[in-house]
Scaffold this motif. Structure first.
Motif, PDB file in Angstrom:
ATOM      1  N   GLN A 155     -14.502   6.160 -11.487  1.00  0.00           N
ATOM      2  CA  GLN A 155     -14.438   4.787 -10.952  1.00  0.00           C
ATOM      3  C   GLN A 155     -13.017   4.432 -10.546  1.00  0.00           C
ATOM      4  O   GLN A 155     -12.772   3.853  -9.487  1.00  0.00           O
ATOM      5  N   GLU A 156     -12.051   4.814 -11.417  1.00  0.00           N
ATOM      6  CA  GLU A 156     -10.656   4.514 -11.117  1.00  0.00           C
ATOM      7  C   GLU A 156     -10.175   5.378  -9.954  1.00  0.00           C
ATOM      8  O   GLU A 156      -9.372   4.961  -9.122  1.00  0.00           O
ATOM      9  N   SER A 157     -10.707   6.573  -9.912  1.00  0.00           N
ATOM     10  CA  SER A 157     -10.324   7.507  -8.869  1.00  0.00           C
ATOM     11  C   SER A 157     -10.642   6.944  -7.481  1.00  0.00           C
ATOM     12  O   SER A 157      -9.912   7.181  -6.515  1.00  0.00           O
ATOM     13  N   ARG A 158     -11.722   6.177  -7.401  1.00  0.00           N
ATOM     14  CA  ARG A 158     -12.082   5.566  -6.110  1.00  0.00           C
ATOM     15  C   ARG A 158     -10.981   4.602  -5.664  1.00  0.00           C
ATOM     16  O   ARG A 158     -10.661   4.526  -4.486  1.00  0.00           O
ATOM     17  N   ILE A 159     -10.417   3.876  -6.610  1.00  0.00           N
ATOM     18  CA  ILE A 159      -9.340   2.940  -6.250  1.00  0.00           C
ATOM     19  C   ILE A 159      -8.102   3.726  -5.814  1.00  0.00           C
ATOM     20  O   ILE A 159      -7.438   3.370  -4.846  1.00  0.00           O
ATOM     21  N   TRP A 160      -7.832   4.819  -6.534  1.00  0.00           N
ATOM     22  CA  TRP A 160      -6.704   5.672  -6.144  1.00  0.00           C
ATOM     23  C   TRP A 160      -6.882   6.168  -4.706  1.00  0.00           C
ATOM     24  O   TRP A 160      -5.955   6.179  -3.920  1.00  0.00           O
ATOM     25  N   GLN A 161      -8.133   6.568  -4.409  1.00  0.00           N
ATOM     26  CA  GLN A 161      -8.387   7.062  -3.048  1.00  0.00           C
ATOM     27  C   GLN A 161      -8.088   5.969  -2.028  1.00  0.00           C
ATOM     28  O   GLN A 161      -7.514   6.220  -0.970  1.00  0.00           O
ATOM     29  N   GLU A 162      -8.494   4.742  -2.357  1.00  0.00           N
ATOM     30  CA  GLU A 162      -8.249   3.635  -1.418  1.00  0.00           C
ATOM     31  C   GLU A 162      -6.759   3.398  -1.237  1.00  0.00           C
ATOM     32  O   GLU A 162      -6.280   3.185  -0.124  1.00  0.00           O
ATOM     33  N   VAL A 163      -6.021   3.403  -2.359  1.00  0.00           N
ATOM     34  CA  VAL A 163      -4.571   3.186  -2.279  1.00  0.00           C
ATOM     35  C   VAL A 163      -3.938   4.288  -1.414  1.00  0.00           C
ATOM     36  O   VAL A 163      -3.119   4.024  -0.538  1.00  0.00           O
ATOM     37  N   GLU A 164      -4.361   5.518  -1.673  1.00  0.00           N
ATOM     38  CA  GLU A 164      -3.785   6.642  -0.926  1.00  0.00           C
ATOM     39  C   GLU A 164      -4.128   6.553   0.559  1.00  0.00           C
ATOM     40  O   GLU A 164      -3.289   6.808   1.419  1.00  0.00           O
ATOM     41  N   GLU A 165      -5.377   6.153   0.830  1.00  0.00           N
ATOM     42  CA  GLU A 165      -5.804   6.024   2.228  1.00  0.00           C
ATOM     43  C   GLU A 165      -4.992   4.952   2.958  1.00  0.00           C
ATOM     44  O   GLU A 165      -4.531   5.151   4.077  1.00  0.00           O
ATOM     45  N   LYS A 166      -4.822   3.819   2.267  1.00  0.00           N
ATOM     46  CA  LYS A 166      -4.026   2.725   2.869  1.00  0.00           C
ATOM     47  C   LYS A 166      -2.603   3.214   3.126  1.00  0.00           C
ATOM     48  O   LYS A 166      -2.020   2.937   4.159  1.00  0.00           O
ATOM     49  N   ALA A 167      -2.049   3.943   2.156  1.00  0.00           N
ATOM     50  CA  ALA A 167      -0.673   4.438   2.301  1.00  0.00           C
ATOM     51  C   ALA A 167      -0.567   5.379   3.499  1.00  0.00           C
ATOM     52  O   ALA A 167       0.348   5.264   4.312  1.00  0.00           O
ATOM     53  N   ARG A 168      -1.528   6.290   3.609  1.00  0.00           N
ATOM     54  CA  ARG A 168      -1.482   7.241   4.727  1.00  0.00           C
ATOM     55  C   ARG A 168      -1.508   6.514   6.065  1.00  0.00           C
ATOM     56  O   ARG A 168      -0.794   6.862   7.004  1.00  0.00           O
ATOM     57  N   LYS A 169      -2.348   5.463   6.125  1.00  0.00           N
ATOM     58  CA  LYS A 169      -2.453   4.699   7.386  1.00  0.00           C
ATOM     59  C   LYS A 169      -1.117   4.043   7.721  1.00  0.00           C
ATOM     60  O   LYS A 169      -0.667   4.069   8.857  1.00  0.00           O
ATOM     61  N   VAL A 170      -0.481   3.442   6.705  1.00  0.00           N
ATOM     62  CA  VAL A 170       0.794   2.767   6.954  1.00  0.00           C
ATOM     63  C   VAL A 170       1.858   3.793   7.376  1.00  0.00           C
ATOM     64  O   VAL A 170       2.606   3.569   8.331  1.00  0.00           O
ATOM     65  N   PHE A 171       1.902   4.935   6.679  1.00  0.00           N
ATOM     66  CA  PHE A 171       2.890   5.959   7.053  1.00  0.00           C
ATOM     67  C   PHE A 171       2.658   6.430   8.494  1.00  0.00           C
ATOM     68  O   PHE A 171       3.601   6.627   9.249  1.00  0.00           O
ATOM     69  N   ASP A 172       1.375   6.602   8.857  1.00  0.00           N
ATOM     70  CA  ASP A 172       1.062   6.995  10.244  1.00  0.00           C
ATOM     71  C   ASP A 172       1.619   5.960  11.212  1.00  0.00           C
ATOM     72  O   ASP A 172       2.221   6.294  12.221  1.00  0.00           O
ATOM     73  N   LEU A 173       1.396   4.685  10.877  1.00  0.00           N
ATOM     74  CA  LEU A 173       1.848   3.592  11.748  1.00  0.00           C
ATOM     75  C   LEU A 173       3.355   3.635  11.957  1.00  0.00           C
ATOM     76  O   LEU A 173       3.860   3.247  13.000  1.00  0.00           O
ATOM     77  N   PHE A 174       4.055   4.091  10.920  1.00  0.00           N
ATOM     78  CA  PHE A 174       5.520   4.102  10.983  1.00  0.00           C
ATOM     79  C   PHE A 174       6.065   5.454  11.463  1.00  0.00           C
ATOM     80  O   PHE A 174       7.268   5.689  11.421  1.00  0.00           O
ATOM     81  N   GLY A 175       5.181   6.353  11.875  1.00  0.00           N
ATOM     82  CA  GLY A 175       5.634   7.628  12.427  1.00  0.00           C
ATOM     83  C   GLY A 175       6.092   8.653  11.402  1.00  0.00           C
ATOM     84  O   GLY A 175       6.921   9.510  11.714  1.00  0.00           O
TER      85      GLY A 175
END
Ligand code: HAM
Length: 419
Positions: A15-35
């Motif tokens: 259950q907690e792992s799902r939240i980790w996945q979301e945090v990681e996914e959000k982070a990846r998106k932001v890093f992509d946005l910033f090049g």
């Protein structure tokens, strides 16, 4: 004998792992946005890499590295990733790039600290490093990026503290001045600080002990030790922050526990974290590439502590339903139905419909209960009667309704009801 996870480590259950996945996914998106692009370096590194880059006298190198001795090698579980990334940058001659190299990383770090709330022996970083540039506007963008990552995870109320350490000669001079100012108070400092005074004087500035803090706050630590170039650089960082719309608190007492920093340093704190209040930290390390055998390249980066981020994240930006959603749960009643079910399950998965099969058997009621627990949207019931008629009983779990669907139309019908 019952085993437990080692002290200072934590299992991240599904259950907690799902939240980790979301945090990681959000982070990846932001890093992509910033090049930024992802880099993955080994968890094992040579011990010397860290003594060379973090500094021989730092707490991490002196007390906190998990060492593994193998034949003639001394390896350690990485306590942080900046040194590893610079090592990789130099090893693969990435400095030949004509542009700034921007890396991001997610992963576990290891420090043999005394565990407490927010302080673990295995913890995780979400971090980034921009190598190949001394422009202070980049420092500002990096700080902006850190705050954007936190905002995406719904973290509010954090405070960004900023300081400049100046260049290497400035740091040296600051060290000397500081030692001179602190020496008369030596006996009033805690035991650790008394040792730090001779070994690593900067660390006295971020001691958590109240008495040490009071003495330090009473000292007048100005910008006197910062040279004109570094002052100009710091002005540039502040201008950049204004451009990016990031507000920070200037903190002349802010130093960092790692030797590689020069000029800009920052720390992001959150009041809800208690004693271990740093959510993340970073800064400039303009000499590390050279120090590790490369050419002279300016660099800046930061890392956020994921476990601490989890403690203060905004609940509303994450999915409410934490149990893994399953499209279909198949209940086979009998051996022949089981064989057919395997085929149905494969057909469904081949068209990206998630499914699971009841392997435990038992009464229909108990299998339906398991389907419910798995949060299945649909239940497929298949017994001898259904097989004889060439149909499947499709049960809509939420609505508690059901319909018979011919086997040949099953996949299409399921796709239809799921979209
Ligand atoms: P650091 O301050 O050592 O910096 O670690 C960054 C963050 O990791 C801390 O602010 C904290 O949130 C988290 N952290 C550190 N130790 C622990 C622990 N024992 N348990 C839980 N969380 C912890 C660095 O590591 C630098 N490499 C950051 C950087 C990147 N500077 C430039 N680039």
């Amino acid at each position: 004998m019952l085993f437990k996870s080692p002290r200072g480590t934590k299992d991240i259950l599904p259950q907690e792992s799902r939240i980790w996945q979301e945090v990681e996914e959000k982070a990846r998106k932001v890093f992509d946005l910033f090049g930024f692009e992802e880099i993955r370096t080994p968890i094992l590194e040579e011990s010397k890499l860290f003594s060379r880059s973090l500094g021989d006298l730092t707490d991490i190198v002196q007390k906190q590295m998990f060492q593994i001795k193998k034949e003639t090698d001394t390896l350690v579980l990485r306590p942080e990733a900046t040194a590893s990334i610079v090592r990789a940058y130099v090893e693969h001659t990435l400095y030949n790039s004509s542009n700034v190299s921007k890396f991001y990383y997610l992963g576990p770090m290891f420090r043999a600290e005394r565990p407490q709330k927010g302080r673990l022996r295995q913890f995780h970083h979400i971090g980034c490093e921009a190598i190949g540039c001394e422009n202070p506007a980049l420092d500002a963008e990096i700080i902006f990026l850190a705050s954007r990552l936190l905002a995406e995870s719904g973290v509010e109320g954090f405070n960004i503290q900023l300081n400049t350490l100046g260049c290497t000669p400035d740091k040296k001079m600051f060290g000397l001045n500081l030692r001179e100012k602190l020496q008369p108070h030596k006996k009033s400092f805690c035991e650790d600080c008394q040792a730090r005074l001779s070994k690593n004087v900067f660390r006295v500035l971020d001691c958590k002990n109240k008495q040490c803090k009071d003495i330090i706050r009473s000292l007048n630590i100005g910008e006197g030790h910062i040279c004109d170039d570094c002052k100009k650089h710091f002005e540039g960082v502040k201008e950049g922050l204004a451009l990016f719309g990031v507000s920070v608190t200037l903190n002349p007492f802010l130093v960092r526990g790692l030797d590689y920093y020069t000029r800009t340093v920052f720390e992001i704190t959150h009041p809800a974290l208690g004693a271990q209040d740093a959510l993340g930290a970073g800064g400039r390390y303009d000499h590390l590439v050279e120090e590790l055998g490369g050419p002279s390249r300016g660099a800046v980066g930061f890392a956020l502590g994921v476990e601490r981020l989890m403690l203060v994240r905004g609940r509303e930006v994450f999915s409410e339903d934490l149990s893994s959603p399953l499209d279909c749960y198949i209940i086979p009643l009998g051996d022949a139905a089981f064989k057919k079910s395997v085929q149905i399950l494969t057909d469904l998965r081949n068209v990206s419909v998630s499914g699971d099969l009841d392997y435990l058997g038992g009464s229909l009621k108990s299998m339906l209960r398991r389907a419910d627990k798995r949060n299945a949207k649909l239940c497929l019931i298949l017994g001898d009667n259904e097989l004889a008629k060439g149909v499947v009983l499709l049960k809509f779990m939420k609505q508690s309704t059901q319909e018979e669907v011919p086997l040949g139309q099953l996949v299409d019908r399921i796709k239809e009801v799921l979209c």
